[in-house]
Structures are given as structure tokens and as C-alpha cells.
Design a protein around this motif. Structure first.
Motif, PDB file in Angstrom:
ATOM      1  N   VAL A   1      17.258  -2.561  -1.402  1.00  0.00           N
ATOM      2  CA  VAL A   1      17.336  -1.149  -1.025  1.00  0.00           C
ATOM      3  C   VAL A   1      18.729  -0.567  -1.249  1.00  0.00           C
ATOM      4  CG1 VAL A   1      17.070   0.489   0.889  1.00  0.00           C
ATOM      5  CG2 VAL A   1      15.396  -1.343   0.577  1.00  0.00           C
ATOM      6  N   ASP A   2      19.781  -1.334  -0.999  1.00  0.00           N
ATOM      7  CA  ASP A   2      21.132  -0.798  -1.228  1.00  0.00           C
ATOM      8  C   ASP A   2      21.358  -0.478  -2.703  1.00  0.00           C
ATOM      9  OD1 ASP A   2      22.467  -0.687   1.391  1.00  0.00           O
ATOM     10  OD2 ASP A   2      22.087  -2.834   1.415  1.00  0.00           O
ATOM     11  N   ALA A   3      20.850  -1.304  -3.597  1.00  0.00           N
ATOM     12  CA  ALA A   3      20.961  -1.001  -5.032  1.00  0.00           C
ATOM     13  C   ALA A   3      20.123   0.234  -5.365  1.00  0.00           C
ATOM     14  CB  ALA A   3      20.502  -2.190  -5.864  1.00  0.00           C
ATOM     15  N   LEU A   4      18.947   0.354  -4.769  1.00  0.00           N
ATOM     16  CA  LEU A   4      18.099   1.515  -5.029  1.00  0.00           C
ATOM     17  C   LEU A   4      18.757   2.802  -4.542  1.00  0.00           C
ATOM     18  CD1 LEU A   4      14.626  -0.032  -4.203  1.00  0.00           C
ATOM     19  CD2 LEU A   4      15.590   0.488  -6.455  1.00  0.00           C
TER      20      LEU A   4
ATOM     21  N   ALA B   1      15.170   7.660  -0.395  1.00  0.00           N
ATOM     22  CA  ALA B   1      14.071   7.860   0.554  1.00  0.00           C
ATOM     23  C   ALA B   1      13.780   6.640   1.415  1.00  0.00           C
ATOM     24  CB  ALA B   1      12.802   8.261  -0.211  1.00  0.00           C
ATOM     25  N   LEU B   2      14.314   5.492   1.044  1.00  0.00           N
ATOM     26  CA  LEU B   2      14.034   4.256   1.788  1.00  0.00           C
ATOM     27  C   LEU B   2      15.095   4.029   2.859  1.00  0.00           C
ATOM     28  CD1 LEU B   2      13.230   2.045  -1.311  1.00  0.00           C
ATOM     29  CD2 LEU B   2      11.585   3.077   0.258  1.00  0.00           C
TER      30      LEU B   2
ATOM     31  N   ALA C   1      10.935  -5.449  -2.176  1.00  0.00           N
ATOM     32  CA  ALA C   1       9.545  -5.673  -1.742  1.00  0.00           C
ATOM     33  C   ALA C   1       9.330  -7.122  -1.311  1.00  0.00           C
ATOM     34  CB  ALA C   1       8.577  -5.292  -2.857  1.00  0.00           C
ATOM     35  N   ARG C   2       9.853  -8.060  -2.074  1.00  0.00           N
ATOM     36  CA  ARG C   2       9.668  -9.481  -1.737  1.00  0.00           C
ATOM     37  C   ARG C   2      10.285  -9.856  -0.394  1.00  0.00           C
ATOM     38  NH1 ARG C   2      12.759 -12.245  -5.088  1.00  0.00           N
ATOM     39  NH2 ARG C   2      12.219 -14.153  -4.019  1.00  0.00           N
ATOM     40  N   HIS C   3      11.336  -9.175  -0.005  1.00  0.00           N
ATOM     41  CA  HIS C   3      12.024  -9.529   1.237  1.00  0.00           C
ATOM     42  C   HIS C   3      11.646  -8.624   2.406  1.00  0.00           C
ATOM     43  CE1 HIS C   3      14.513 -12.845  -0.098  1.00  0.00           C
ATOM     44  NE2 HIS C   3      14.514 -12.237  -1.263  1.00  0.00           N
ATOM     45  N   GLU C   4      10.682  -7.756   2.214  1.00  0.00           N
ATOM     46  CA  GLU C   4      10.182  -6.912   3.298  1.00  0.00           C
ATOM     47  C   GLU C   4       8.993  -7.623   3.941  1.00  0.00           C
ATOM     48  OE1 GLU C   4       9.373  -4.851   6.107  1.00  0.00           O
ATOM     49  OE2 GLU C   4      10.995  -3.943   4.948  1.00  0.00           O
ATOM     50  N   PRO C   5       9.094  -8.017   5.217  1.00  0.00           N
ATOM     51  CA  PRO C   5       8.002  -8.771   5.840  1.00  0.00           C
ATOM     52  C   PRO C   5       6.757  -7.935   6.159  1.00  0.00           C
ATOM     53  CG  PRO C   5       9.791  -8.424   7.405  1.00  0.00           C
ATOM     54  CD  PRO C   5      10.256  -7.892   6.091  1.00  0.00           C
ATOM     55  N   ASN C   6       6.909  -6.633   6.280  1.00  0.00           N
ATOM     56  CA  ASN C   6       5.795  -5.766   6.632  1.00  0.00           C
ATOM     57  C   ASN C   6       5.078  -5.290   5.368  1.00  0.00           C
ATOM     58  OD1 ASN C   6       4.599  -2.983   7.075  1.00  0.00           O
ATOM     59  ND2 ASN C   6       5.017  -3.601   9.194  1.00  0.00           N
ATOM     60  N   ALA C   7       3.783  -5.601   5.255  1.00  0.00           N
ATOM     61  CA  ALA C   7       3.014  -5.267   4.047  1.00  0.00           C
ATOM     62  C   ALA C   7       2.976  -3.757   3.790  1.00  0.00           C
ATOM     63  CB  ALA C   7       1.593  -5.819   4.152  1.00  0.00           C
ATOM     64  N   LEU C   8       2.858  -2.962   4.837  1.00  0.00           N
ATOM     65  CA  LEU C   8       2.816  -1.511   4.668  1.00  0.00           C
ATOM     66  C   LEU C   8       4.139  -0.989   4.119  1.00  0.00           C
ATOM     67  CD1 LEU C   8       0.999   0.909   4.999  1.00  0.00           C
ATOM     68  CD2 LEU C   8       1.807   1.135   7.346  1.00  0.00           C
ATOM     69  N   ARG C   9       5.241  -1.535   4.628  1.00  0.00           N
ATOM     70  CA  ARG C   9       6.558  -1.117   4.123  1.00  0.00           C
ATOM     71  C   ARG C   9       6.793  -1.627   2.700  1.00  0.00           C
ATOM     72  NH1 ARG C   9       8.782  -1.842   9.803  1.00  0.00           N
ATOM     73  NH2 ARG C   9       9.308  -3.939   9.154  1.00  0.00           N
ATOM     74  N   GLN C  10       6.236  -2.798   2.365  1.00  0.00           N
ATOM     75  CA  GLN C  10       6.321  -3.284   0.977  1.00  0.00           C
ATOM     76  C   GLN C  10       5.647  -2.278   0.047  1.00  0.00           C
ATOM     77  OE1 GLN C  10       4.520  -7.107   0.390  1.00  0.00           O
ATOM     78  NE2 GLN C  10       6.272  -8.220   1.206  1.00  0.00           N
ATOM     79  N   HIS C  11       4.453  -1.864   0.440  1.00  0.00           N
ATOM     80  CA  HIS C  11       3.703  -0.883  -0.355  1.00  0.00           C
ATOM     81  C   HIS C  11       4.515   0.412  -0.482  1.00  0.00           C
ATOM     82  CE1 HIS C  11       0.056   0.969  -1.992  1.00  0.00           C
ATOM     83  NE2 HIS C  11       0.452   2.036  -1.332  1.00  0.00           N
ATOM     84  N   HIS C  12       5.153   0.832   0.602  1.00  0.00           N
ATOM     85  CA  HIS C  12       5.962   2.049   0.592  1.00  0.00           C
ATOM     86  C   HIS C  12       7.134   1.937  -0.389  1.00  0.00           C
ATOM     87  CE1 HIS C  12       7.954   5.663   1.994  1.00  0.00           C
ATOM     88  NE2 HIS C  12       9.034   4.946   2.285  1.00  0.00           N
ATOM     89  N   VAL C  13       7.804   0.790  -0.396  1.00  0.00           N
ATOM     90  CA  VAL C  13       8.927   0.570  -1.326  1.00  0.00           C
ATOM     91  C   VAL C  13       8.448   0.724  -2.766  1.00  0.00           C
ATOM     92  CG1 VAL C  13      10.501  -1.194  -2.250  1.00  0.00           C
ATOM     93  CG2 VAL C  13      10.301  -0.889   0.215  1.00  0.00           C
ATOM     94  N   LEU C  14       7.349   0.036  -3.091  1.00  0.00           N
ATOM     95  CA  LEU C  14       6.826   0.078  -4.458  1.00  0.00           C
ATOM     96  C   LEU C  14       6.356   1.484  -4.827  1.00  0.00           C
ATOM     97  CD1 LEU C  14       4.858  -3.271  -4.241  1.00  0.00           C
ATOM     98  CD2 LEU C  14       6.941  -2.882  -5.568  1.00  0.00           C
TER      99      LEU C  14
ATOM    100  N   THR D   1       7.189   4.389  -3.540  1.00  0.00           N
ATOM    101  CA  THR D   1       8.309   5.337  -3.607  1.00  0.00           C
ATOM    102  C   THR D   1       9.048   5.208  -4.935  1.00  0.00           C
ATOM    103  OG1 THR D   1       8.544   5.289  -1.197  1.00  0.00           O
ATOM    104  CG2 THR D   1      10.431   6.077  -2.459  1.00  0.00           C
ATOM    105  N   ALA D   2       9.279   3.984  -5.369  1.00  0.00           N
ATOM    106  CA  ALA D   2       9.976   3.775  -6.651  1.00  0.00           C
ATOM    107  C   ALA D   2       9.147   4.303  -7.822  1.00  0.00           C
ATOM    108  CB  ALA D   2      10.282   2.295  -6.840  1.00  0.00           C
ATOM    109  N   ILE D   3       7.847   4.103  -7.761  1.00  0.00           N
ATOM    110  CA  ILE D   3       6.976   4.580  -8.842  1.00  0.00           C
ATOM    111  C   ILE D   3       6.883   6.104  -8.825  1.00  0.00           C
ATOM    112  CG2 ILE D   3       4.583   4.585  -9.681  1.00  0.00           C
ATOM    113  CD1 ILE D   3       4.490   1.602  -8.649  1.00  0.00           C
ATOM    114  N   ARG D   4       6.666   6.685  -7.651  1.00  0.00           N
ATOM    115  CA  ARG D   4       6.562   8.150  -7.533  1.00  0.00           C
ATOM    116  C   ARG D   4       7.831   8.850  -7.984  1.00  0.00           C
ATOM    117  NH1 ARG D   4       4.160   7.527  -2.483  1.00  0.00           N
ATOM    118  NH2 ARG D   4       6.176   7.926  -1.546  1.00  0.00           N
TER     119      ARG D   4
END
Length: 184
Positions: A67-70, A77-78, A130-143, A145-148
């Protein structure tokens, strides 16, 4: 600039160790932010200072990812994670400290330098976040957000996942399949 410096650098310029210790006492003008790394200020460190301190602590060849690199790539947004995520060469043996997540890699990312910070390219940073986010919903949000944002595509992220370590990749793979289906 960011008031972050190695203790060894201060000593090399002639600042005695006892002066450093004195200034780093409670209520003093400086503080130890990580082992061997000082913040030349008494206030709480900013996120940028934490990132810079993590890089100074980890040493050469280390790259900011997640997230810091993003954030540095413009995707703000993250929410910032609790730890600064860094990639270090597989031969490095520096251990994690406090607010730093050090991950050794045999597959170093392409590096983009912004504001003097070595950053993993966006696809790698998203996958690492995404790989280091333990919450599946937040993983989906990371992915998502980057795509959108247009920073990455589903195909680019899938390729990055396939090229990298399989550990912690099942949920991001599933999320990318779902996002791919939704975007069709």
C-alpha cells in the motif's frame, strides 16, 4: 529533508554517542524510531518518515511495496497498513522490527523511483498488498481499487500472481476471477 538518519551517519560526522543518547532521552529533541535509526524531531513520525526509516533500517537493495508503494504511485484511496512492507534481496538477513514487514524475494520487482524512494512497480505492489491482507473483503477492495483507477488490469495482476510466490495467493486469485467476470 525527512529528519531520518542512521545513528552511524551521525557518529561519522563527529557527533559523539553520548550526545545522541542524551538527545534521545524522554522529552529530548530526537527519538529512536528503529534500531540504529533516528528521527531528528520529538513529534510522532509521519507515514513518510516511517517509510524512509524502514528503508534506512533495511539497507541497500530494499524496495517499498504494498500500500505504501501504491500511495506513492498515486493510488491514495487505500488506508495505510500498520506496517511498512519492504522487499529485500533473498541474500539479506535483516529481521523485521516494529512497524516494518520485511519480505525476502528471489524475484526482485522492477523499481520505480519517486521522491527518492525505490518503489515496486504497480502490479507487484498491488499483488503484495493483497497477499498480505488477511481480510478477504479488503483483499478484494485492494484489487478492485487498483483496477478501477486504471493503475493495473486484471490480466496484469493475474500474470504477476502467476509469476510469484503461491503463498497467500488463493484469495487474490479468486477475487481476480470474480473481477474479470464482472468486467466482461
Amino acid at each position: 529533508m525527512d529528519q531520518v538518519i542512521k545513528t552511524a551517519e551521525l557518529k561519522a560526522t563527529g557527533v559523539p554517542g553520548y550526545v545522541i543518547d542524551l538527545k534521545c532521552r524522554p522529552g529530548g529533541p530526537w527519538q529512536r524510531i528503529l534500531p540504529g535509526v533516528l528521527l531528528l524531531g520529538a513529534g510522532p513520525p509521519t507515514r513518510a518518515q516511517r517509510v524512509r526509516a524502514a528503508l534506512v533500517y533495511a539497507g541497500p537493495g530494499t524496495v517499498v511495496t504494498g500500500v505504501d508503494a501504491l500511495h506513492a504511485h498515486g493510488l491514495r484511496a487505500l488506508p495505510p497498513p500498520t506496517r511498512v512492507h519492504l522487499l529485500q534481496p533473498a541474500t539479506s538477513r535483516r529481521s523485521c522490527a516494529d512497524h516494518v514487514l520485511l519480505e525476502r524475494t528471489t524475484r526482485p520487482p522492477a523499481v520505480v523511483v519517486r521522491d527518492g524512494l525505490p518503489l515496486a512497480e504497480p502490479n507487484r505492489a498491488v499483488v503484495d498488498a493483497a497477499r498480505h491482507e488477511p481480510n478477504a473483503l479488503r483483499q478484494h477492495h485492494v484489487l478492485a481499487t487498483a483496477i478501477r483507477s486504471g493503475l493495473c488490469t486484471v490480466a496484469d495482476l493475474t500474470a504477476e500472481l502467476n509469476a510469484g510466490n503461491r503463498r497467500n495467493s488463493a484469495t487474490p486469485r479468486s477475487a481476480l476471477r470474480l473481477l474479470s467476470a464482472l468486467l466482461r
